[in-house]
Motif scaffolding. Structure first.
Motif, PDB file in Angstrom:
ATOM      1  N   ILE A 128      -4.604  -4.621   1.228  1.00  0.00           N
ATOM      2  CA  ILE A 128      -5.571  -4.608   0.126  1.00  0.00           C
ATOM      3  C   ILE A 128      -5.673  -5.996  -0.499  1.00  0.00           C
ATOM      4  CG2 ILE A 128      -6.029  -3.647  -2.156  1.00  0.00           C
ATOM      5  CD1 ILE A 128      -4.573  -1.103  -1.245  1.00  0.00           C
ATOM      6  N   LEU A 187     -10.743  -3.894  -2.237  1.00  0.00           N
ATOM      7  CA  LEU A 187     -10.509  -2.778  -3.158  1.00  0.00           C
ATOM      8  C   LEU A 187     -11.570  -2.790  -4.263  1.00  0.00           C
ATOM      9  CD1 LEU A 187      -8.533  -0.455  -3.939  1.00  0.00           C
ATOM     10  CD2 LEU A 187      -7.419  -2.113  -5.451  1.00  0.00           C
ATOM     11  N   THR A 204       0.833  -1.204   0.000  1.00  0.00           N
ATOM     12  CA  THR A 204       0.000   0.000   0.000  1.00  0.00           C
ATOM     13  C   THR A 204       0.867   1.253   0.000  1.00  0.00           C
ATOM     14  OG1 THR A 204      -1.726  -1.181   1.220  1.00  0.00           O
ATOM     15  CG2 THR A 204      -1.866   1.218   1.157  1.00  0.00           C
ATOM     16  N   LEU A 218      -5.675   7.589  -4.581  1.00  0.00           N
ATOM     17  CA  LEU A 218      -4.887   6.915  -5.615  1.00  0.00           C
ATOM     18  C   LEU A 218      -5.362   7.325  -7.008  1.00  0.00           C
ATOM     19  CD1 LEU A 218      -4.593   3.311  -4.126  1.00  0.00           C
ATOM     20  CD2 LEU A 218      -2.737   4.969  -4.407  1.00  0.00           C
ATOM     21  N   LEU A 228     -11.921   1.832  -0.804  1.00  0.00           N
ATOM     22  CA  LEU A 228     -11.592   0.725   0.083  1.00  0.00           C
ATOM     23  C   LEU A 228     -12.784   0.394   0.961  1.00  0.00           C
ATOM     24  CD1 LEU A 228      -8.969  -0.960   0.778  1.00  0.00           C
ATOM     25  CD2 LEU A 228      -8.850   0.433   2.858  1.00  0.00           C
ATOM     26  N   TRP A 234     -10.641   4.820  -6.904  1.00  0.00           N
ATOM     27  CA  TRP A 234     -10.719   3.590  -6.133  1.00  0.00           C
ATOM     28  C   TRP A 234     -11.347   3.846  -4.771  1.00  0.00           C
ATOM     29  CZ3 TRP A 234      -9.011  -0.654  -8.831  1.00  0.00           C
ATOM     30  CH2 TRP A 234      -8.285  -0.371  -9.991  1.00  0.00           C
ATOM     31  N   VAL A 253      -6.627   5.446  -0.030  1.00  0.00           N
ATOM     32  CA  VAL A 253      -7.011   4.747  -1.264  1.00  0.00           C
ATOM     33  C   VAL A 253      -7.836   5.657  -2.167  1.00  0.00           C
ATOM     34  CG1 VAL A 253      -8.453   2.863  -2.161  1.00  0.00           C
ATOM     35  CG2 VAL A 253      -6.804   2.419  -0.334  1.00  0.00           C
ATOM     36  N   TRP A 270      -2.154  12.211   1.080  1.00  0.00           N
ATOM     37  CA  TRP A 270      -2.050  10.874   1.682  1.00  0.00           C
ATOM     38  C   TRP A 270      -1.046  10.857   2.828  1.00  0.00           C
ATOM     39  CZ3 TRP A 270       2.331   7.987   2.153  1.00  0.00           C
ATOM     40  CH2 TRP A 270       3.409   8.283   1.320  1.00  0.00           C
TER      41      TRP A 270
END
Length: 246
Positions: A124, A147, A46, A83, A157, A155, A80, A58
């Motif tokens: 993930i 995911l 990750t 991303l 999570l 994306w 996530v 992040w």
């Protein structure tokens, strides 16, 4: 780094920590639950994705988690969402992830002793399945965060294994996963891990194989464990077949 408890072994715990009310299930008294990031894989997958594809923000979430202001579930969910990658880029990156070269031998040896091996991770699921499949270990059970792709480059999570009772507010409560095996199947759990996400569960396992930061934690908390640096050493610490069903 201290290795003062390496004189313990899994077999020592079998004989020193007998629990009369717990009966082995089937032919095996033990199962293995193993962390993934930094334990099976040589890096945190990750983190590597965030460093390559993460949009700004992040690291602030990571810092807030390290300060204890948010749990790992909230941290990872936010990360996530930051991303920026498509499926092809994700798969190409995952194809570069390296695992411990002796992990496959460890799994085979554990299975020969009648021991179930599970991957239990706060990472993930897609990444773990992808890496394991590439290394011929696609049949390993994996319990991890889910995911979901929500757009060409976005994306999400999901955490189906979260618990309101988790002290770490993790996406996957490893303590509950361990307790499920101990209580439902009446087995001892050999936990294998490396870092802070494994601190809580290590105190509930019947025995721990520890790398990196988890070694110092086990020493400080007097948790029965053995230190290892790679799975060739971990393999040597597995109980022999005649010692598994005690």
């Amino acid at each position: 780094m201290s290795r003062s408890n390496t004189s313990w072994s899994v077999v020592d715990v079998c004989h020193r920590a007998q629990q009369p009310n717990r009966q082995p299930s089937g032919d095996s008294a033990w199962i293995v639950q193993c962390d993934f990031d930094g334990t099976i894989s040589t890096i945190d997958v990750t983190d590597s994705l965030l460093q390559r594809f993460g949009r700004p923000g992040w690291q602030a979430l990571e810092d807030a988690w390290e300060r204890g202001e948010i749990g790992s579930r909230e941290c990872m969910k936010g990360q996530v969402a930051l991303l920026d990658m498509d499926r092809e880029e994700l798969d190409a990156h995952l194809s570069t992830i390296v695992v411990d070269p002796y992990f496959g031998d460890f799994v085979q040896a554990a299975r020969e002793r009648g021991m179930l091996v599970q991957v239990v991770s706060d990472g993930i699921d897609y990444a773990i399945h992808s890496v394991l499949q590439r290394h011929g270990l696609a049949d390993l059970p994996v319990i991890a965060n889910r995911l979901l792709q929500t757009g060409p480059r976005s994306w999400q999570l999901q955490s189906p294994w979260a618990s309101a009772h988790c002290l770490r507010a993790s996406g996957n409560c490893k303590c509950e996963r361990l307790a499920e095996q101990q209580q439902a199947h009446h087995v001892r759990v050999l936990f294998v891990g490396d870092g802070s996400s494994d601190f809580c569960v290590s105190g509930k396992a019947d025995f721990v194989l520890a790398k990196y930061k988890l070694i110092d934690h086990c020493v400080a908390k007097h948790i029965p464990h053995a230190a290892f640096s790679d799975f060739s050493e971990a393999l040597a610490l597995l109980p022999q077949p005649m010692e598994v069903a005690v």
